[in-house]
Design a protein around this motif. Sequence first.
Motif, PDB file in Angstrom:
ATOM      1  N   SER A   1      16.126  29.546 -21.173  1.00 33.64           N
ATOM      2  CA  SER A   1      17.353  29.878 -20.881  1.00 33.64           C
ATOM      3  C   SER A   1      18.205  30.919 -21.501  1.00 33.64           C
ATOM      4  CB  SER A   1      17.998  28.662 -20.733  1.00 33.64           C
ATOM      5  OG  SER A   1      18.270  28.225 -22.098  1.00 33.64           O
ATOM      6  N   ASP A   2      17.267  31.607 -22.637  1.00 34.58           N
ATOM      7  CA  ASP A   2      17.678  32.767 -23.343  1.00 34.58           C
ATOM      8  C   ASP A   2      17.228  33.988 -22.974  1.00 34.58           C
ATOM      9  OD1 ASP A   2      19.174  30.856 -25.113  1.00 34.58           O
ATOM     10  OD2 ASP A   2      17.378  30.899 -26.458  1.00 34.58           O
ATOM     11  N   SER A   3      18.121  34.974 -22.713  1.00 33.98           N
ATOM     12  CA  SER A   3      17.647  36.513 -22.222  1.00 33.98           C
ATOM     13  C   SER A   3      17.862  37.202 -23.688  1.00 33.98           C
ATOM     14  CB  SER A   3      18.953  36.982 -21.425  1.00 33.98           C
ATOM     15  OG  SER A   3      18.960  38.140 -21.113  1.00 33.98           O
ATOM     16  N   TYR A   4      16.823  37.901 -23.678  1.00 32.62           N
ATOM     17  CA  TYR A   4      16.316  38.627 -24.723  1.00 32.62           C
ATOM     18  C   TYR A   4      16.311  40.333 -24.251  1.00 32.62           C
ATOM     19  CZ  TYR A   4      15.483  34.956 -27.779  1.00 32.62           C
ATOM     20  OH  TYR A   4      15.544  33.866 -28.641  1.00 32.62           O
ATOM     21  N   PRO A   5      17.003  41.118 -24.989  1.00 30.43           N
ATOM     22  CA  PRO A   5      16.767  42.777 -24.455  1.00 30.43           C
ATOM     23  C   PRO A   5      15.463  43.101 -25.058  1.00 30.43           C
ATOM     24  CG  PRO A   5      18.134  42.497 -26.422  1.00 30.43           C
ATOM     25  CD  PRO A   5      17.739  41.164 -25.861  1.00 30.43           C
ATOM     26  N   ALA A   6      15.000  44.143 -24.654  1.00 30.27           N
ATOM     27  CA  ALA A   6      13.730  44.909 -24.968  1.00 30.27           C
ATOM     28  C   ALA A   6      13.872  44.823 -26.539  1.00 30.27           C
ATOM     29  CB  ALA A   6      13.533  46.075 -24.010  1.00 30.27           C
ATOM     30  N   ALA A   7      12.899  45.026 -27.092  1.00 31.02           N
ATOM     31  CA  ALA A   7      12.713  44.919 -28.688  1.00 31.02           C
ATOM     32  C   ALA A   7      11.912  45.977 -29.322  1.00 31.02           C
ATOM     33  CB  ALA A   7      12.085  43.593 -29.220  1.00 31.02           C
ATOM     34  N   PRO A   8      12.159  46.608 -30.116  1.00 37.00           N
ATOM     35  CA  PRO A   8      11.255  47.594 -30.792  1.00 37.00           C
ATOM     36  C   PRO A   8       9.797  47.551 -30.764  1.00 37.00           C
ATOM     37  CG  PRO A   8      13.278  47.317 -32.358  1.00 37.00           C
ATOM     38  CD  PRO A   8      13.227  46.176 -31.206  1.00 37.00           C
ATOM     39  N   ALA A   9       9.065  48.378 -30.856  1.00 38.45           N
ATOM     40  CA  ALA A   9       7.584  48.167 -30.957  1.00 38.45           C
ATOM     41  C   ALA A   9       7.412  47.613 -32.354  1.00 38.45           C
ATOM     42  CB  ALA A   9       6.641  49.300 -30.627  1.00 38.45           C
ATOM     43  N   VAL A  10       6.243  46.978 -32.619  1.00 38.28           N
ATOM     44  CA  VAL A  10       5.797  46.354 -33.935  1.00 38.28           C
ATOM     45  C   VAL A  10       4.427  47.156 -34.346  1.00 38.28           C
ATOM     46  CG1 VAL A  10       6.764  43.804 -33.820  1.00 38.28           C
ATOM     47  CG2 VAL A  10       4.398  44.409 -32.833  1.00 38.28           C
ATOM     48  N   ALA A  11       4.235  46.921 -35.458  1.00 40.66           N
ATOM     49  CA  ALA A  11       3.085  47.676 -36.173  1.00 40.66           C
ATOM     50  C   ALA A  11       1.985  46.463 -36.520  1.00 40.66           C
ATOM     51  CB  ALA A  11       3.331  48.424 -37.303  1.00 40.66           C
ATOM     52  N   TRP A  12       0.707  46.855 -36.854  1.00 39.73           N
ATOM     53  CA  TRP A  12      -0.306  45.917 -37.084  1.00 39.73           C
ATOM     54  C   TRP A  12      -0.288  45.989 -38.599  1.00 39.73           C
ATOM     55  CZ3 TRP A  12      -2.928  42.482 -34.465  1.00 39.73           C
ATOM     56  CH2 TRP A  12      -4.134  41.816 -35.072  1.00 39.73           C
TER      57      TRP A  12
END
Length: 185
Positions: free
Chosen positions: A67-78
């Motif tokens: 039920s939680d809305s999340y905005p787009a998130a920054p890319a992650v690195a390996w």
Amino acid sequence: MRNGSACLLLIGVLLAFLCGCGGGDSGSVSPPEVPGTGTGIPGIDSIRQEFLDAVNQARSVPRMCGSDSYPAAPAVAWNDDLAMAAYLHSSDMAINGFFSHTGSDGSSPGDRITREGYDWRTYGENIAVNYPTVSAVMQGWLGSDGHCRNIMNRNFEEIGAAYAEGVYSGTPSAPYWTFELAASR
């Protein structure tokens, strides 16, 4: 005799052509291997790019996690240290026949990440078993509230993931997946 001479001439031209090819080398030089771009462990290296792409694709759009809305998130690195912590936990589960965030030695995800030399300020861990592909396990996690929240958590900046195969519920070589998410100090 004319046909024989023509055949010999053709064979000679073909042999000269093949010899001139230098064994098929196109003249290009392979780039040197870049240090730190792999672990040599198939359960990590075979999924590395596909997994990173799948996570960053999932993070690139707004998403509902339960039920939680999340905005787009920054890319992650390996991060190979996180991947090694993931692999060792997957191997532990596969070898010892259990499925838990707690290792067979009582370790937590934070303990395992620290053992690999990653100085974390925050971390999360997703685990799964018997999903056959990166795509399948990602869809499973995105469909699970808590796992989805980890994927979309903007505080995580680096990831590592791995699988190891072992017996699970009658399947002789089920993939045990571990996915570490973290940010360093």
